[in-house]
Design an enzyme around this catalytic site. Structure first.
Site, PDB file in Angstrom:
ATOM      1  N   PRO A 127       0.824  -1.216   0.000  1.00  0.00           N
ATOM      2  CA  PRO A 127       0.000   0.000   0.000  1.00  0.00           C
ATOM      3  C   PRO A 127       0.855   1.262   0.000  1.00  0.00           C
ATOM      4  O   PRO A 127       1.880   1.334   0.677  1.00  0.00           O
ATOM      5  CB  PRO A 127      -0.797  -0.117   1.306  1.00  0.00           C
ATOM      6  CG  PRO A 127      -0.817  -1.579   1.607  1.00  0.00           C
ATOM      7  CD  PRO A 127       0.491  -2.112   1.121  1.00  0.00           C
ATOM      8  N   CYS A 128       0.406   2.251  -0.769  1.00  0.00           N
ATOM      9  CA  CYS A 128       1.186   3.482  -0.903  1.00  0.00           C
ATOM     10  C   CYS A 128       0.595   4.643  -0.116  1.00  0.00           C
ATOM     11  O   CYS A 128       1.148   5.733  -0.118  1.00  0.00           O
ATOM     12  CB  CYS A 128       1.291   3.882  -2.372  1.00  0.00           C
ATOM     13  SG  CYS A 128      -0.288   4.380  -3.113  1.00  0.00           S
ATOM     14  N   GLN A 129      -0.542   4.419   0.579  1.00  0.00           N
ATOM     15  CA  GLN A 129      -1.238   5.546   1.201  1.00  0.00           C
ATOM     16  C   GLN A 129      -0.362   6.297   2.200  1.00  0.00           C
ATOM     17  O   GLN A 129      -0.468   7.516   2.332  1.00  0.00           O
ATOM     18  CB  GLN A 129      -2.515   5.068   1.890  1.00  0.00           C
ATOM     19  CG  GLN A 129      -3.619   4.656   0.932  1.00  0.00           C
ATOM     20  CD  GLN A 129      -3.526   3.192   0.540  1.00  0.00           C
ATOM     21  OE1 GLN A 129      -2.486   2.560   0.687  1.00  0.00           O
ATOM     22  NE2 GLN A 129      -4.614   2.651   0.030  1.00  0.00           N
ATOM     23  N   MET A 160       2.764   6.687   1.984  1.00  0.00           N
ATOM     24  CA  MET A 160       3.877   7.306   1.270  1.00  0.00           C
ATOM     25  C   MET A 160       3.428   8.464   0.391  1.00  0.00           C
ATOM     26  O   MET A 160       4.140   9.442   0.212  1.00  0.00           O
ATOM     27  CB  MET A 160       4.552   6.268   0.360  1.00  0.00           C
ATOM     28  CG  MET A 160       5.030   5.012   1.049  1.00  0.00           C
ATOM     29  SD  MET A 160       6.653   5.262   1.780  1.00  0.00           S
ATOM     30  CE  MET A 160       6.995   3.600   2.368  1.00  0.00           C
TER      31      MET A 160
END
Length: 475
Positions: free
Chosen positions: A83-85, A87
């Site tokens: 998950p990139c949330q 970042m």
């Protein structure tokens, strides 16, 4: 390697993995936190075993299920898209980019520890990790020494003994994806793979050459206008239920219906201009007016302008606080703006259709993400609703890119080139190394380029020794 077995972690709906499958990889196990997403994923990868739940708890199950299907055979490919949330630069309230305390508050920022665990257990020939560019630099606390480190540098150091890492920071529109989508990739090649030495000798990387970029490609990026025309979908309009949906697409080509004020605000934005409702100099009652950029009300009648405004408790109006990219039409003559999880919200970044008075439909978003037309959703739209489907689409890796990437990877393993690989000197690779090295320097850690340079030097030494032995000359 006769059967290119693959494993997927953080699989989402499986769209990105469709590209690797098209390139010749066969997924044996796919793991995803949410069962609803995994159900969609398995519809598109019917031969795969699914593992749902938090991978920090289930990664050993992934290993067990893979070995139950493949025995001791190592996978050719392990894919991971954590998950990139935590970042993403689109998220606020994360604290300073270099603040490891702030970065560590979101536990998802170090899910690469799971990736390292699975990689070291299964020892795939190749490992691909995808995320936003901040993945290379966003600071968290190292799981062991607790000092600052970027998740990417942690992963490179953890696998350096067995793998050579290759970074990439690129806008995927350079590869024919019809949207601007800036992403970071790490591709790891196991050190004993025979094709690695040849790739290093030629100065190439395990990434595809950019096909739609001025510096290396034969074509220019695909514009939003060109993409929408190629889709051939009927026009929609957000004013009524009848005009906001096309019945023949099972709800996937439909958009939210707006109230009269929101519709008028969007209609006031000139088509094909890329302008926003913040720029509107129009009153619903008085028509065009001349007002400053900060004005919220009409100077003639005092009513709110057709701009994003909010009414205060005292009855006055002010402009909504938001990014300049919100309430804005997409530019028709450029690649589409990044398709995000918030594509169904008018107040998000560049979500308004360039010419029509509406947002983009889930189908249009999926096609801009290069989902194949025959991608299977089952009853996901009916069960989960538009918001959840849009989130799956927005978090996907475009399969047009993963197909190209997969072809390069297959060529590396089979030592039979399928697609031209990217040069090490390409600015997209250089930028990746610069980000990683800069982050490591700030943290007082070993420059990640040293691991790569050691592999390159070892490869050159091996070739030198082999050549001298062939010539039967003393060293």
């Amino acid at each position: 390697m006769s059967r290119l077995r693959a494993v997927s972690l953080f699989s989402n709906c499986g769209a990105g993995d469709v590209g690797y499958r098209k390139a010749g990889f066969h997924f044996e196990v796919m793991a995803e936190l949410e069962q609803d997403r995994l159900d969609v994923c398995l519809l598109n990868h019917p031969g795969a075993e699914g593992v749902s739940g938090d991978l920090r708890k289930t990664w050993k199950t992934v290993v067990k299920k893979y070995r139950a299907k493949a025995g001791r055979a190592r996978p050719a490919l392990l894919c991971a898209c954590p998950p990139c949330q935590g970042m993403s630069s689109a998220r606020s309230g994360k604290g300073s980019h270099d603040d490891a305390d702030a970065g560590s508050k979101d536990e998802r920022n170090l899910l690469v520890t799971v990736v390292a665990n699975v990689a070291l257990e299964l020892m795939p020939a190749l490992l691909v990790v995808e995320n936003v560019p901040a993945f290379f630099t966003r600071k968290v606390h190292h799981p062991k020494d607790k000092n600052p480190v970027s998740a990417a540098n942690y992963l490179i150091a953890s696998l350096a003994k067995d793998y050579v890492a290759f970074p990439l920071v690129a806008d995927l529109c350079d590869f024919g994806v019809p949207q601007s989508r800036k992403r970071a990739f790490l591709t790891f090649v196991r050190r004993d793979i025979r094709g690695l030495k040849e790739m290093l000798r030629l100065g190439r990387t395990p990434f595809p050459r950019a096909t739609h970029a001025p510096d290396t490609g034969d074509a220019r990026p695909v514009t939003l206008r060109e993409a929408l025309e190629s889709f051939g979908l009927p026009d929609l309009d957000a004013s009524t239920r009848k005009t906001a949906s096309a019945d023949e697409f099972s709800g996937f080509h439909s958009v939210p219906i707006w109230d009269e004020r929101i519709y008028a605000m969007v209609a006031a934005i000139p088509p094909s201009t890329g302008r926003s409702a913040w720029d509107n100099e129009v009153c619903a009652d008085c028509g065009p007016v001349t007002v400053p950029a900060e004005a919220a009300t009409c100077p003639k009648c005092g009513e709110p302008l057709l701009r994003p405004v909010v009414k205060e408790h005292n009855g006055t109006f002010r402009l909504v606080k938001g990014f300049a990219s919100s309430y804005r039409r997409m530019h028709a003559d450029r690649p589409a703006a990044t398709v995000t999880t918030a594509s169904g919200h008018i107040g998000s970044d560049y979500t308004i259709h360039p010419t029509q008075n509406r947002l983009l439909s889930p189908l249009e978003c999926a096609l801009l993400q290069t989902f194949p037309r025959d991608f299977q959703w089952g009853d996901a739209l009916k069960r989960l609703g538009h918001t959840n489907v849009r989130e799956m689409i927005g978090e996907a890796v475009p399969p047009a890119f993963t197909t190209m990437h997969g072809e390069v990877l297959r060529g590396l393993l089979q030592r039979q080139p399928v697609r031209a690989p990217m040069a090490m000197s390409d600015e997209r690779c250089v930028k990746g190394w610069e980000k990683l090295a800069g982050a490591a320097k700030k943290d007082g850690r070993q420059d990640p380029r040293s691991f790569f340079e050691y592999a390159t030097a070892s490869s050159r030494s091996a070739r030198y020794l082999q050549k001298r032995t062939e010539l039967q000359q003393p060293i």
